[in-house]
Design an enzyme around this catalytic site. Structure first.
Site, PDB file in Angstrom:
ATOM      1  CD  GLU A  31     -12.234 -20.850   6.724  1.00 16.02           C
ATOM      2  OE1 GLU A  31     -12.162 -21.718   5.899  1.00 16.02           O
ATOM      3  OE2 GLU A  31     -11.585 -19.751   6.778  1.00 16.02           O
ATOM      4  CD  GLU A  83      -8.622 -21.977   2.085  1.00 17.57           C
ATOM      5  OE1 GLU A  83      -8.421 -21.107   2.703  1.00 17.57           O
ATOM      6  OE2 GLU A  83      -9.613 -22.731   2.456  1.00 17.57           O
TER       7      GLU A  83
END
Length: 285
Positions: free
Chosen positions: A161, A262
């Site tokens: 990520e 998220e």
């Protein structure tokens, strides 16, 4: 905007991140809360921030809560230190944190396998004062190779990520090209081809990246997408990011994977933070 209905939402597969949403509830109550809100899939950061190797009873209790709620676990982070908090992963941090990451690899992979979870996210970790970047990167590659092999063992992908510079100034992967470069290095080292980019549109927008260009260039290497609006990291419609358009671009570019929600619910209960998404679009198809 809150209350607006996304025309393309029914074409997406959404899952709820239970480490940022429903955190007003105890961990074991969150899967059922997501199900009650209409969702059928969830993801998690590593829930035991103090322990890469929690007691079997704790793992079993979370597994039971997920199964009893009837939701699918679609993504899980490896141990990443204090998250949320000062840490941004452990695998490139020499000493105790690297050892903790290694101790967690099989624990996380086996837990994921027990629930049919097919994606494991490995946060890279912050730069450490007094340690050469090259030494951290070499350690990171060693640990990511181990993680990729464990993911492969359970038929899963390994996610890497990119975060954002303003909020994570010590994290080295703060652009899409930087994240994808690590993905490529891991795949080259293992020959497995199961490392993928985690494209978090909030983080990339915070970095000022050209999101349509990122999507065009890297959709084929993307294994998971996460969204939040910017500014504020709130629900879609609370900021100015054209998230519906961006997800449409991803689909046109061939991305058919999960879209992780998220984002922060703001000053309301998490169950009230999904008014942007039609109820019929919440259950994954």
């Amino acid at each position: 905007m809150p209350g607006s209905e996304w025309g393309t939402a029914t074409e997406q597969r959404f899952n709820v991140n239970l480490s940022i949403l429903f955190t007003e509830l105890p961990l074991l109550e969150r899967p059922a809360a997501a199900a009650a809100a209409g969702f059928t899939a969830v993801e998690l950061w590593w829930p035991w921030v103090d322990s890469p190797t929690p007691e079997r009873s704790e793992l079993d209790a979370l597994k039971k809560a997920i199964e009893d709620a009837g939701v699918q676990l679609t993504g899980l982070n490896f141990y990443a230190g204090q998250l949320p908090g000062p840490d941004r992963g452990a695998l490139s941090v020499p000493g105790t944190e690297s050892e903790r990451f290694r101790a967690n690899i099989d624990v996380a992979a086996d837990f994921a396998r027990s629930l049919g979870c097919k994606a494991l996210n490995a946060l890279y970790g912050n730069r450490v004062e007094g340690v050469e970047a090259a030494a951290q990167d070499a350690l990171a590659l060693e640990n990511l190779v181990l993680a990729a092999r464990a993911a492969d063992r359970i038929g899963a992908i390994l996610l890497i990520e990119t975060l954002n510079q303003p909020e994570s100034p010590l994290y080295p992967l703060v652009s899409a090209p930087a994240g994808v470069a690590v993905v490529d290095r891991v795949n080259e080292a293992t020959g497995l081809g199961n490392a993928r980019f985690l494209m978090d549109l909030y983080h990339l927008s915070m970095n000022g990246e050209d999101l349509p260009s990122v999507i065009e260039r890297y959709a084929a290497k993307t294994g998971h997408v996460q969204i939040a609006d910017n500014p504020g990291r709130g629900a879609p419609g609370t900021g100015t990011l054209p998230l519906e358009d961006l997800l449409g671009r991803l689909r046109k570019a061939g991305y058919e994977g999960w879209v992780g929600l998220e984002y922060k619910p703001g000053d309301r209960p998490s169950a009230a933070a999904f008014d942007w998404l039609p109820a019929e679009a919440r259950a994954a198809r």
